[in-house]
Motif scaffolding. Structure first.
Motif, PDB file in Angstrom:
ATOM      1  N   THR A 193      34.284  29.011  40.400  1.00  0.00           N
ATOM      2  CA  THR A 193      34.023  29.805  41.710  1.00  0.00           C
ATOM      3  C   THR A 193      33.538  29.227  42.634  1.00  0.00           C
ATOM      4  O   THR A 193      33.572  29.701  44.021  1.00  0.00           O
ATOM      5  CB  THR A 193      33.238  31.296  41.185  1.00  0.00           C
ATOM      6  N   ASP A 194      32.928  27.968  42.588  1.00  0.00           N
ATOM      7  CA  ASP A 194      32.146  27.340  43.620  1.00  0.00           C
ATOM      8  C   ASP A 194      32.952  26.115  43.768  1.00  0.00           C
ATOM      9  O   ASP A 194      32.904  25.029  43.177  1.00  0.00           O
ATOM     10  CB  ASP A 194      30.843  26.763  42.912  1.00  0.00           C
ATOM     11  N   HIS A 195      33.641  26.138  44.750  1.00  0.00           N
ATOM     12  CA  HIS A 195      34.726  25.343  44.969  1.00  0.00           C
ATOM     13  C   HIS A 195      33.924  23.924  45.814  1.00  0.00           C
ATOM     14  O   HIS A 195      34.708  22.821  45.556  1.00  0.00           O
ATOM     15  CB  HIS A 195      35.803  25.687  46.056  1.00  0.00           C
ATOM     16  N   MET A 211      51.526  29.190  38.908  1.00  0.00           N
ATOM     17  CA  MET A 211      52.234  30.591  38.910  1.00  0.00           C
ATOM     18  C   MET A 211      51.051  31.683  39.158  1.00  0.00           C
ATOM     19  O   MET A 211      51.462  32.889  38.632  1.00  0.00           O
ATOM     20  CB  MET A 211      52.806  30.711  37.561  1.00  0.00           C
ATOM     21  N   SER A 212      49.768  31.282  39.311  1.00  0.00           N
ATOM     22  CA  SER A 212      48.851  32.608  39.352  1.00  0.00           C
ATOM     23  C   SER A 212      48.964  33.182  40.788  1.00  0.00           C
ATOM     24  O   SER A 212      48.212  32.830  41.576  1.00  0.00           O
ATOM     25  CB  SER A 212      47.492  31.916  39.223  1.00  0.00           C
ATOM     26  N   GLU A 213      49.526  34.447  40.659  1.00  0.00           N
ATOM     27  CA  GLU A 213      49.579  35.191  41.872  1.00  0.00           C
ATOM     28  C   GLU A 213      49.135  36.465  42.038  1.00  0.00           C
ATOM     29  O   GLU A 213      48.850  37.064  40.996  1.00  0.00           O
ATOM     30  CB  GLU A 213      51.286  35.535  42.103  1.00  0.00           C
ATOM     31  N   MET A 214      48.434  36.938  43.175  1.00  0.00           N
ATOM     32  CA  MET A 214      47.795  38.160  43.573  1.00  0.00           C
ATOM     33  C   MET A 214      48.844  39.204  43.486  1.00  0.00           C
ATOM     34  O   MET A 214      48.398  40.426  43.155  1.00  0.00           O
ATOM     35  CB  MET A 214      46.825  38.052  44.646  1.00  0.00           C
ATOM     36  N   ASN A 215      49.804  38.838  43.985  1.00  0.00           N
ATOM     37  CA  ASN A 215      51.099  39.757  44.094  1.00  0.00           C
ATOM     38  C   ASN A 215      52.192  39.499  43.311  1.00  0.00           C
ATOM     39  O   ASN A 215      52.927  38.373  43.413  1.00  0.00           O
ATOM     40  CB  ASN A 215      51.402  39.927  45.585  1.00  0.00           C
ATOM     41  N   ARG A 273      43.632  36.192  47.536  1.00  0.00           N
ATOM     42  CA  ARG A 273      43.417  34.960  46.739  1.00  0.00           C
ATOM     43  C   ARG A 273      42.084  34.408  47.187  1.00  0.00           C
ATOM     44  O   ARG A 273      42.158  33.615  48.133  1.00  0.00           O
ATOM     45  CB  ARG A 273      44.814  34.075  46.827  1.00  0.00           C
ATOM     46  N   THR A 274      41.140  34.845  46.516  1.00  0.00           N
ATOM     47  CA  THR A 274      39.774  34.341  46.757  1.00  0.00           C
ATOM     48  C   THR A 274      39.133  33.482  45.366  1.00  0.00           C
ATOM     49  O   THR A 274      39.629  33.610  44.377  1.00  0.00           O
ATOM     50  CB  THR A 274      38.955  35.212  47.100  1.00  0.00           C
ATOM     51  N   TYR A 288      39.866  29.909  39.098  1.00  0.00           N
ATOM     52  CA  TYR A 288      40.388  28.916  38.069  1.00  0.00           C
ATOM     53  C   TYR A 288      41.487  28.020  38.573  1.00  0.00           C
ATOM     54  O   TYR A 288      41.726  26.942  38.850  1.00  0.00           O
ATOM     55  CB  TYR A 288      40.620  29.577  36.828  1.00  0.00           C
ATOM     56  N   SER A 289      42.453  28.881  39.173  1.00  0.00           N
ATOM     57  CA  SER A 289      43.702  28.611  39.669  1.00  0.00           C
ATOM     58  C   SER A 289      43.447  27.754  41.120  1.00  0.00           C
ATOM     59  O   SER A 289      44.126  26.606  41.175  1.00  0.00           O
ATOM     60  CB  SER A 289      44.739  29.770  40.169  1.00  0.00           C
ATOM     61  N   MET A 290      42.627  28.078  41.906  1.00  0.00           N
ATOM     62  CA  MET A 290      42.246  27.442  43.189  1.00  0.00           C
ATOM     63  C   MET A 290      41.477  25.964  42.684  1.00  0.00           C
ATOM     64  O   MET A 290      41.624  24.952  43.528  1.00  0.00           O
ATOM     65  CB  MET A 290      41.347  28.317  43.956  1.00  0.00           C
TER      66      MET A 290
END
Length: 351
Positions: A94-96, A129-133, A156-157, A163-165
Protein backbone atom coordinates in the motif's frame (compact mmCIF):
# COMPACT_ATOMS: atom_id res chain seq x y z
CA UNK A 1 22.42 -9.22 -23.45
CA UNK A 2 23.46 -12.85 -23.07
CA UNK A 3 21.60 -15.41 -21.00
CA UNK A 4 23.25 -16.95 -17.97
CA UNK A 5 26.18 -19.27 -18.74
CA UNK A 6 25.85 -22.97 -17.99
CA UNK A 7 26.89 -23.58 -14.41
CA UNK A 8 26.83 -19.84 -13.68
CA UNK A 9 26.07 -18.20 -10.36
CA UNK A 10 22.54 -16.94 -9.71
CA UNK A 11 21.19 -15.09 -6.69
CA UNK A 12 17.61 -15.85 -5.67
CA UNK A 13 15.78 -13.39 -3.42
CA UNK A 14 12.90 -14.74 -1.34
CA UNK A 15 14.56 -18.16 -1.43
CA UNK A 16 12.69 -19.44 1.63
CA UNK A 17 9.31 -18.84 -0.01
CA UNK A 18 7.02 -21.12 -1.99
CA UNK A 19 8.16 -19.96 -5.44
CA UNK A 20 11.69 -19.01 -4.39
CA UNK A 21 12.38 -22.41 -2.85
CA UNK A 22 11.40 -24.17 -6.05
CA UNK A 23 13.50 -21.76 -8.15
CA UNK A 24 16.51 -22.65 -6.00
CA UNK A 25 15.83 -26.37 -6.35
CA UNK A 26 15.42 -26.28 -10.14
CA UNK A 27 18.54 -24.18 -10.60
CA UNK A 28 20.53 -26.70 -8.56
CA UNK A 29 19.04 -29.57 -10.56
CA UNK A 30 20.31 -27.89 -13.74
CA UNK A 31 23.85 -27.48 -12.41
CA UNK A 32 23.90 -23.80 -11.46
CA UNK A 33 25.54 -22.25 -8.42
CA UNK A 34 22.97 -20.52 -6.24
CA UNK A 35 23.15 -17.80 -3.63
CA UNK A 36 19.90 -18.14 -1.69
CA UNK A 37 18.84 -14.86 -0.07
CA UNK A 38 16.62 -15.08 3.01
CA UNK A 39 15.75 -12.57 5.72
CA UNK A 40 17.68 -14.44 8.41
CA UNK A 41 19.82 -17.53 7.82
CA UNK A 42 19.55 -18.31 11.55
CA UNK A 43 15.79 -18.82 11.24
CA UNK A 44 16.04 -22.59 10.97
CA UNK A 45 12.30 -23.08 10.66
CA UNK A 46 12.41 -21.23 7.33
CA UNK A 47 15.87 -22.20 6.06
CA UNK A 48 16.69 -25.78 7.07
CA UNK A 49 14.91 -27.17 3.99
CA UNK A 50 17.42 -25.24 1.86
CA UNK A 51 20.34 -26.78 3.75
CA UNK A 52 18.94 -30.21 2.90
CA UNK A 53 19.05 -29.54 -0.84
CA UNK A 54 21.73 -31.10 -3.04
CA UNK A 55 24.52 -28.61 -3.47
CA UNK A 56 24.55 -27.18 0.03
CA UNK A 57 27.03 -29.71 1.41
CA UNK A 58 29.42 -29.06 -1.47
CA UNK A 59 29.07 -25.28 -1.34
CA UNK A 60 27.32 -24.93 -4.68
CA UNK A 61 24.36 -23.57 -2.71
CA UNK A 62 25.10 -20.87 -0.16
CA UNK A 63 22.69 -19.06 2.18
CA UNK A 64 22.80 -15.31 2.79
CA UNK A 65 20.92 -13.05 5.21
CA UNK A 66 19.38 -10.13 3.32
CA UNK A 67 16.42 -8.26 4.76
CA UNK A 68 14.91 -6.53 1.76
CA UNK A 69 14.06 -3.48 3.88
CA UNK A 70 17.77 -2.84 4.54
CA UNK A 71 19.44 -0.73 1.87
CA UNK A 72 22.64 -2.30 0.59
CA UNK A 73 21.87 -5.80 1.87
CA UNK A 74 22.49 -7.31 -1.57
CA UNK A 75 25.71 -5.44 -2.41
CA UNK A 76 28.12 -8.23 -1.54
CA UNK A 77 25.75 -11.05 -2.49
CA UNK A 78 25.22 -9.91 -6.08
CA UNK A 79 28.91 -9.21 -6.72
CA UNK A 80 30.18 -11.98 -9.00
CA UNK A 81 26.70 -13.29 -9.88
CA UNK A 82 25.70 -13.72 -13.50
CA UNK A 83 21.98 -13.20 -12.85
CA UNK A 84 19.33 -12.54 -10.22
CA UNK A 85 15.92 -14.15 -9.80
CA UNK A 86 14.12 -11.47 -7.79
CA UNK A 87 11.25 -13.42 -6.24
CA UNK A 88 11.00 -11.73 -2.84
CA UNK A 89 7.92 -9.85 -1.63
CA UNK A 90 8.07 -6.43 -0.02
CA UNK A 91 6.63 -5.86 3.46
CA UNK A 92 3.59 -3.91 2.22
CA UNK A 93 2.01 -3.02 -1.11
CA UNK A 94 0.00 0.00 0.00
CA UNK A 95 3.02 2.32 0.37
CA UNK A 96 4.22 2.87 -3.18
CA UNK A 97 7.03 5.24 -2.20
CA UNK A 98 8.41 2.42 -0.05
CA UNK A 99 8.13 -0.04 -2.95
CA UNK A 100 10.06 2.31 -5.23
CA UNK A 101 12.72 2.78 -2.54
CA UNK A 102 13.19 -0.98 -2.22
CA UNK A 103 13.42 -1.38 -6.00
CA UNK A 104 16.00 1.41 -6.18
CA UNK A 105 18.34 -0.14 -3.61
CA UNK A 106 18.14 -3.58 -5.24
CA UNK A 107 18.81 -1.98 -8.62
CA UNK A 108 21.82 -0.17 -7.13
CA UNK A 109 23.22 -3.50 -5.94
CA UNK A 110 22.77 -4.93 -9.44
CA UNK A 111 24.50 -1.93 -11.01
CA UNK A 112 27.38 -2.16 -8.53
CA UNK A 113 27.88 -5.88 -9.11
CA UNK A 114 29.51 -5.34 -12.50
CA UNK A 115 28.63 -8.95 -13.41
CA UNK A 116 24.84 -9.37 -13.35
CA UNK A 117 23.57 -9.37 -16.94
CA UNK A 118 20.00 -10.59 -16.49
CA UNK A 119 17.32 -10.15 -13.83
CA UNK A 120 14.01 -11.98 -13.77
CA UNK A 121 11.48 -10.03 -11.70
CA UNK A 122 8.51 -11.90 -10.23
CA UNK A 123 5.31 -9.95 -10.78
CA UNK A 124 1.76 -11.35 -10.89
CA UNK A 125 -1.24 -11.77 -13.16
CA UNK A 126 -2.78 -9.14 -10.88
CA UNK A 127 -0.63 -6.72 -12.90
CA UNK A 128 -2.43 -7.97 -16.02
CA UNK A 129 -6.07 -8.37 -15.03
CA UNK A 130 -6.90 -6.75 -11.66
CA UNK A 131 -9.81 -4.42 -12.53
CA UNK A 132 -11.98 -2.24 -10.31
CA UNK A 133 -14.73 -2.46 -12.95
CA UNK A 134 -15.24 -6.02 -14.16
CA UNK A 135 -16.96 -4.72 -17.28
CA UNK A 136 -13.43 -3.83 -18.42
CA UNK A 137 -12.85 -7.59 -18.71
CA UNK A 138 -15.77 -7.77 -21.12
CA UNK A 139 -14.30 -4.97 -23.20
CA UNK A 140 -10.79 -6.47 -23.14
CA UNK A 141 -11.22 -10.19 -22.42
CA UNK A 142 -7.90 -11.48 -23.80
CA UNK A 143 -5.50 -11.83 -20.87
CA UNK A 144 -2.01 -11.67 -22.33
CA UNK A 145 1.27 -9.84 -21.78
CA UNK A 146 0.35 -6.48 -23.32
CA UNK A 147 -2.72 -6.07 -21.16
CA UNK A 148 -2.66 -3.86 -18.07
CA UNK A 149 -5.49 -2.91 -15.68
CA UNK A 150 -7.37 0.32 -16.35
CA UNK A 151 -5.17 2.87 -14.56
CA UNK A 152 -7.66 5.70 -15.25
CA UNK A 153 -10.36 4.25 -13.02
CA UNK A 154 -10.45 6.60 -9.99
CA UNK A 155 -11.26 3.66 -7.73
CA UNK A 156 -7.91 2.05 -8.51
CA UNK A 157 -6.02 3.22 -5.43
CA UNK A 158 -3.17 1.90 -3.32
CA UNK A 159 -5.61 1.01 -0.56
CA UNK A 160 -7.82 -1.05 -2.88
CA UNK A 161 -5.36 -2.42 -5.42
CA UNK A 162 -1.97 -1.83 -3.91
CA UNK A 163 -0.66 -5.30 -4.80
CA UNK A 164 -1.44 -4.96 -8.50
CA UNK A 165 -0.18 -1.38 -8.66
CA UNK A 166 2.96 -2.21 -6.68
CA UNK A 167 3.88 -5.04 -9.01
CA UNK A 168 3.60 -2.72 -12.03
CA UNK A 169 5.77 -0.13 -10.27
CA UNK A 170 8.46 -2.79 -9.79
CA UNK A 171 8.20 -4.01 -13.39
CA UNK A 172 8.76 -0.51 -14.74
CA UNK A 173 11.47 0.37 -12.22
CA UNK A 174 13.65 -2.59 -13.16
CA UNK A 175 13.17 -2.35 -16.93
CA UNK A 176 13.87 1.40 -16.98
CA UNK A 177 16.96 1.01 -14.80
CA UNK A 178 18.27 -1.79 -17.02
CA UNK A 179 17.74 0.34 -20.10
CA UNK A 180 19.67 3.21 -18.54
CA UNK A 181 22.50 0.95 -17.40
CA UNK A 182 22.88 -0.88 -20.70
CA UNK A 183 24.77 -3.91 -19.30
CA UNK A 184 21.90 -5.88 -17.81
CA UNK A 185 18.30 -6.57 -18.74
CA UNK A 186 15.13 -7.11 -16.72
CA UNK A 187 12.50 -9.67 -17.73
CA UNK A 188 9.19 -9.98 -15.88
CA UNK A 189 7.42 -13.23 -14.97
CA UNK A 190 3.71 -12.88 -14.10
CA UNK A 191 2.56 -16.10 -12.38
CA UNK A 192 -1.07 -17.07 -11.86
CA UNK A 193 -2.43 -18.75 -8.72
CA UNK A 194 0.44 -20.97 -7.55
CA UNK A 195 -0.52 -24.45 -6.37
CA UNK A 196 1.63 -27.53 -5.88
CA UNK A 197 3.81 -29.23 -3.28
CA UNK A 198 5.29 -27.22 -0.42
CA UNK A 199 8.93 -27.88 0.42
CA UNK A 200 8.79 -26.92 4.12
CA UNK A 201 6.08 -26.64 6.80
CA UNK A 202 6.17 -22.82 7.01
CA UNK A 203 5.18 -22.56 3.35
CA UNK A 204 1.66 -23.75 4.15
CA UNK A 205 0.87 -20.18 5.24
CA UNK A 206 2.98 -18.26 2.72
CA UNK A 207 0.93 -17.22 -0.29
CA UNK A 208 -2.83 -17.54 -0.52
CA UNK A 209 -3.40 -20.58 -2.69
CA UNK A 210 -1.83 -23.42 -0.70
CA UNK A 211 -3.23 -21.71 2.40
CA UNK A 212 -6.73 -21.85 0.87
CA UNK A 213 -6.28 -25.57 0.25
CA UNK A 214 -5.13 -25.99 3.85
CA UNK A 215 -8.33 -24.24 4.95
CA UNK A 216 -10.39 -26.62 2.80
CA UNK A 217 -8.68 -29.59 4.43
CA UNK A 218 -9.53 -28.13 7.85
CA UNK A 219 -13.18 -27.67 6.94
CA UNK A 220 -13.75 -23.94 6.32
CA UNK A 221 -12.72 -21.75 3.40
CA UNK A 222 -13.99 -18.53 1.80
CA UNK A 223 -15.61 -17.80 -1.54
CA UNK A 224 -13.28 -15.86 -3.83
CA UNK A 225 -13.85 -12.12 -4.16
CA UNK A 226 -16.31 -11.26 -6.98
CA UNK A 227 -16.50 -15.03 -7.63
CA UNK A 228 -13.24 -15.10 -9.57
CA UNK A 229 -12.24 -18.63 -10.53
CA UNK A 230 -8.72 -19.78 -9.77
CA UNK A 231 -6.23 -19.22 -12.61
CA UNK A 232 -3.79 -21.93 -11.56
CA UNK A 233 -0.18 -22.65 -12.29
CA UNK A 234 1.90 -25.36 -10.70
CA UNK A 235 4.63 -23.80 -8.55
CA UNK A 236 7.15 -26.13 -10.21
CA UNK A 237 6.12 -24.74 -13.60
CA UNK A 238 6.43 -21.18 -12.28
CA UNK A 239 9.97 -22.02 -11.17
CA UNK A 240 10.71 -23.60 -14.55
CA UNK A 241 9.49 -20.41 -16.22
CA UNK A 242 11.89 -18.33 -14.13
CA UNK A 243 14.79 -20.60 -15.06
CA UNK A 244 13.73 -20.61 -18.70
CA UNK A 245 13.64 -16.81 -18.80
CA UNK A 246 17.14 -16.72 -17.31
CA UNK A 247 18.37 -19.09 -20.03
CA UNK A 248 16.41 -17.92 -23.08
CA UNK A 249 18.08 -16.41 -26.14
CA UNK A 250 14.76 -14.91 -27.26
CA UNK A 251 13.85 -12.49 -24.47
CA UNK A 252 14.61 -8.76 -24.35
CA UNK A 253 14.69 -6.07 -21.71
CA UNK A 254 11.28 -4.86 -20.57
CA UNK A 255 9.34 -7.89 -21.78
CA UNK A 256 6.85 -9.64 -19.52
CA UNK A 257 5.66 -13.24 -19.72
CA UNK A 258 2.65 -14.89 -18.09
CA UNK A 259 2.95 -18.24 -16.29
CA UNK A 260 -0.35 -20.08 -15.94
CA UNK A 261 -2.00 -23.19 -17.33
CA UNK A 262 -4.96 -21.16 -18.74
CA UNK A 263 -7.47 -23.28 -16.76
CA UNK A 264 -10.36 -21.64 -14.90
CA UNK A 265 -11.54 -23.48 -11.77
CA UNK A 266 -14.16 -22.33 -9.27
CA UNK A 267 -13.05 -22.50 -5.66
CA UNK A 268 -15.82 -24.92 -4.70
CA UNK A 269 -14.62 -27.28 -7.45
CA UNK A 270 -11.13 -27.16 -5.95
CA UNK A 271 -12.57 -28.48 -2.69
CA UNK A 272 -14.59 -31.16 -4.48
CA UNK A 273 -11.47 -32.12 -6.41
CA UNK A 274 -9.68 -33.16 -3.23
CA UNK A 275 -12.22 -35.92 -2.62
CA UNK A 276 -12.35 -36.86 -6.30
CA UNK A 277 -8.57 -37.23 -6.59
CA UNK A 278 -7.93 -38.76 -3.14
CA UNK A 279 -11.02 -40.77 -2.13
CA UNK A 280 -8.84 -42.70 0.32
CA UNK A 281 -8.81 -39.64 2.57
CA UNK A 282 -12.58 -39.85 3.11
CA UNK A 283 -12.39 -36.07 3.02
CA UNK A 284 -15.47 -34.09 4.03
CA UNK A 285 -16.33 -31.74 1.17
CA UNK A 286 -17.73 -28.39 2.29
CA UNK A 287 -19.09 -25.31 0.53
CA UNK A 288 -17.28 -21.96 0.70
CA UNK A 289 -18.19 -19.33 3.26
CA UNK A 290 -19.98 -16.45 1.52
CA UNK A 291 -18.07 -13.21 2.09
CA UNK A 292 -19.98 -10.82 -0.21
CA UNK A 293 -22.57 -8.27 0.88
CA UNK A 294 -26.06 -8.93 -0.47
CA UNK A 295 -25.76 -6.41 -3.31
CA UNK A 296 -22.76 -8.32 -4.70
CA UNK A 297 -24.36 -11.71 -4.09
CA UNK A 298 -27.17 -10.53 -6.36
CA UNK A 299 -24.59 -10.11 -9.14
CA UNK A 300 -23.04 -13.54 -8.76
CA UNK A 301 -24.42 -14.86 -12.05
CA UNK A 302 -23.14 -11.78 -13.91
CA UNK A 303 -19.68 -11.98 -12.35
CA UNK A 304 -19.28 -15.68 -13.07
CA UNK A 305 -20.29 -15.08 -16.69
CA UNK A 306 -17.67 -12.33 -17.03
CA UNK A 307 -14.89 -14.55 -15.75
CA UNK A 308 -16.01 -17.47 -17.91
CA UNK A 309 -15.61 -15.46 -21.13
CA UNK A 310 -12.03 -14.39 -20.36
CA UNK A 311 -9.45 -15.76 -22.82
CA UNK A 312 -6.24 -16.72 -20.98
CA UNK A 313 -3.02 -16.98 -22.99
CA UNK A 314 0.41 -18.46 -22.26
CA UNK A 315 1.68 -18.72 -25.84
CA UNK A 316 4.64 -16.41 -25.34
CA UNK A 317 5.96 -18.15 -22.26
CA UNK A 318 5.79 -21.56 -23.91
CA UNK A 319 7.52 -20.21 -27.01
CA UNK A 320 10.55 -18.73 -25.23
CA UNK A 321 11.00 -21.30 -22.44
CA UNK A 322 9.55 -24.54 -23.78
CA UNK A 323 7.70 -25.07 -20.49
CA UNK A 324 4.77 -27.49 -20.68
CA UNK A 325 2.24 -26.62 -17.99
CA UNK A 326 0.84 -29.32 -15.72
CA UNK A 327 -2.88 -29.83 -15.36
CA UNK A 328 -4.51 -28.65 -12.14
CA UNK A 329 -5.37 -32.14 -10.91
CA UNK A 330 -1.68 -33.02 -10.58
CA UNK A 331 -0.96 -29.75 -8.77
CA UNK A 332 -3.88 -30.18 -6.38
CA UNK A 333 -3.05 -33.78 -5.49
CA UNK A 334 0.61 -32.97 -4.87
CA UNK A 335 -0.31 -29.89 -2.82
CA UNK A 336 -2.71 -31.86 -0.60
CA UNK A 337 -0.27 -34.70 -0.05
CA UNK A 338 2.53 -32.26 0.84
CA UNK A 339 0.29 -30.37 3.28
CA UNK A 340 -0.47 -33.67 4.99
CA UNK A 341 3.04 -35.16 4.78
CA UNK A 342 5.24 -32.07 5.21
CA UNK A 343 3.05 -29.68 7.23
CA UNK A 344 1.21 -32.46 9.15
CA UNK A 345 -2.26 -31.09 8.39
CA UNK A 346 -5.05 -33.46 9.44
CA UNK A 347 -7.99 -33.27 7.03
CA UNK A 348 -11.58 -33.30 8.26
CA UNK A 349 -13.29 -36.57 7.42
CA UNK A 350 -16.82 -37.66 6.59
CA UNK A 351 -18.68 -39.13 9.52
Amino acid sequence: MAPVPRGGTIAVTGAAGFIGGWVVRLLLDKGYRVRACVRDINDKERTDFLRQMPGFSSGRLTLHSADIDNTGCFDEIFRGCHAVAHVSHVSTYTDHDYIKKVCDHIINSINQSGTVSRVVVTSSVAAVMSEMNLDELVRRPVLYEERYPDELDPRRTAERQGYSMGKIIAEHAFSEAAKQNGFWEAITCCPGDNVGPILAPHQKDRGPWQRHIQEMLLGSYEQTWVYRPWNPVDVRDTAACHVGLLESLEVKNGERYIAWSTELIDVEDVCRGIDRLLPELKFKVTEPVEIHPEKLQAREKKYRAIWAQCDLRNDRMKAVTGVSFRGFDESLMDCVESLIGVAKITPVKRT
